[in-house]
Design a protein around this motif. Sequence first.
Motif, PDB file in Angstrom:
ATOM      1  N   LEU A 185     -12.654 -26.076   9.364  1.00  0.00           N
ATOM      2  CA  LEU A 185     -11.914 -25.509  10.480  1.00  0.00           C
ATOM      3  C   LEU A 185     -12.892 -25.291  11.630  1.00  0.00           C
ATOM      4  O   LEU A 185     -13.994 -24.779  11.420  1.00  0.00           O
ATOM      5  CB  LEU A 185     -11.270 -24.168  10.093  1.00  0.00           C
ATOM      6  CG  LEU A 185     -10.397 -24.146   8.836  1.00  0.00           C
ATOM      7  CD1 LEU A 185      -9.856 -22.727   8.610  1.00  0.00           C
ATOM      8  CD2 LEU A 185      -9.250 -25.137   8.940  1.00  0.00           C
ATOM      9  N   TRP A 186     -12.480 -25.669  12.867  1.00  0.00           N
ATOM     10  CA  TRP A 186     -13.415 -25.525  13.985  1.00  0.00           C
ATOM     11  C   TRP A 186     -12.682 -25.130  15.257  1.00  0.00           C
ATOM     12  O   TRP A 186     -11.618 -25.670  15.570  1.00  0.00           O
ATOM     13  CB  TRP A 186     -14.150 -26.837  14.238  1.00  0.00           C
ATOM     14  CG  TRP A 186     -15.578 -26.607  14.655  1.00  0.00           C
ATOM     15  CD1 TRP A 186     -16.026 -26.098  15.846  1.00  0.00           C
ATOM     16  CD2 TRP A 186     -16.743 -26.843  13.868  1.00  0.00           C
ATOM     17  NE1 TRP A 186     -17.395 -26.010  15.856  1.00  0.00           N
ATOM     18  CE2 TRP A 186     -17.863 -26.462  14.654  1.00  0.00           C
ATOM     19  CE3 TRP A 186     -16.962 -27.341  12.582  1.00  0.00           C
ATOM     20  CZ2 TRP A 186     -19.171 -26.567  14.200  1.00  0.00           C
ATOM     21  CZ3 TRP A 186     -18.266 -27.444  12.127  1.00  0.00           C
ATOM     22  CH2 TRP A 186     -19.362 -27.063  12.924  1.00  0.00           C
ATOM     23  N   GLY A 187     -13.272 -24.189  15.969  1.00  0.00           N
ATOM     24  CA  GLY A 187     -12.745 -23.789  17.270  1.00  0.00           C
ATOM     25  C   GLY A 187     -13.223 -24.724  18.361  1.00  0.00           C
ATOM     26  O   GLY A 187     -14.434 -24.932  18.520  1.00  0.00           O
ATOM     27  N   GLY A 188     -12.282 -25.294  19.125  1.00  0.00           N
ATOM     28  CA  GLY A 188     -12.642 -26.240  20.171  1.00  0.00           C
ATOM     29  C   GLY A 188     -13.426 -25.627  21.315  1.00  0.00           C
ATOM     30  O   GLY A 188     -14.054 -26.344  22.098  1.00  0.00           O
ATOM     31  N   ARG A 189     -13.386 -24.287  21.433  1.00  0.00           N
ATOM     32  CA  ARG A 189     -14.145 -23.601  22.484  1.00  0.00           C
ATOM     33  C   ARG A 189     -15.391 -22.903  21.927  1.00  0.00           C
ATOM     34  O   ARG A 189     -15.887 -21.951  22.538  1.00  0.00           O
ATOM     35  CB  ARG A 189     -13.259 -22.586  23.201  1.00  0.00           C
ATOM     36  CG  ARG A 189     -12.118 -23.225  24.002  1.00  0.00           C
ATOM     37  CD  ARG A 189     -11.323 -22.185  24.765  1.00  0.00           C
ATOM     38  NE  ARG A 189     -10.244 -22.786  25.536  1.00  0.00           N
ATOM     39  CZ  ARG A 189      -9.353 -22.104  26.255  1.00  0.00           C
ATOM     40  NH1 ARG A 189      -9.418 -20.771  26.296  1.00  0.00           N
ATOM     41  NH2 ARG A 189      -8.403 -22.720  26.911  1.00  0.00           N
ATOM     42  N   ASP A 190     -15.863 -23.360  20.787  1.00  0.00           N
ATOM     43  CA  ASP A 190     -17.088 -22.801  20.212  1.00  0.00           C
ATOM     44  C   ASP A 190     -18.256 -23.145  21.122  1.00  0.00           C
ATOM     45  O   ASP A 190     -18.601 -24.316  21.294  1.00  0.00           O
ATOM     46  CB  ASP A 190     -17.315 -23.372  18.813  1.00  0.00           C
ATOM     47  CG  ASP A 190     -18.455 -22.696  18.072  1.00  0.00           C
ATOM     48  OD1 ASP A 190     -19.288 -22.034  18.723  1.00  0.00           O
ATOM     49  OD2 ASP A 190     -18.512 -22.823  16.832  1.00  0.00           O
TER      50      ASP A 190
END
Length: 314
Positions: free
Chosen positions: A260-265
Amino acid sequence: MRLARWLTAAFLVAVLLMLAYSAVAAPDIPVAVLTPRWAPAPSVLRPVDGVTAHLRDEGPRNDSVPVLLLHGTSASLHTWEGWSAALRSTRRVISVDLPGFGLTGPDPLNDYRIERYTRFVVALLDSLGVRRADVAGNSLGGEIAWETAARAPDRVRKLVLVDPAGFKFTSESVPLGFRLARTPSLSWLFTRILPRGVVESSVRSVYGDPEKVTDALVDRYYQLTLRTGNRTVLAHRFAQTAPGADTARLASITAPTLILWGGRDQLIPPSDAARFQRLLPRATLIMYPELGHVPHEEDAARTVRDVLAFLRAP
């Protein structure tokens, strides 16, 4: 006369510096003072591998493969409260403050290498009588999770990696608190002076939408950062980090994996998600374009739905 004026000016500067220091000085807070607020039931403090670990063990006891949740740098088990609430009706859920963070606090040996953390995870499972677990981790906790799966494959059934660390990377934005701890000339000051605004800025920087950061959330991060010894740990942890040293191990991991990954990381670039997916033999990737480095905390309800579907799959 000139000397008198100079001495007066020097005295006034000294007074102003003392007043400024007293306004932002942040002494350590003993764990006994923090425990009543941050470790109510079902929290327990128990010895695990040389530290007194703060942990929660919730949900049905007949779940033979519990879910273990591992937080990231300078966080605590509280970051998983949204996931725990959704999981514990059907799954046994174990969350823990890793050595050096939260109420668990420093390792007596000042060892914060990944090898030490994986030993801690295995020791924790042993102490709870858990043979295998589904292991989820964020950032540093994600790195510990996949390293545990690589080093002790018989202990991990499924993996959930939330913006995990592991590769060398260049951050778009580094939390202010991390920058202070990483700078040798400032790390000593960081252990004695910590304006609450530094912590607030750091937490806001890891959210995709900083407006979601509440005063209560900042209070939690701030107070647990002040737990005796935790600020000193941060400098040791960064000094002992070896990004990219073990990523070849990813190809050996056979556990089904959900990334799972946040696109605004802005801390660990979202492009690293594809690097993990390429190397992990059985990986599925889900991106959340509007979320940041801690999507499990920023939008627990949405992210845990995907986790539940993954864990329920055969």
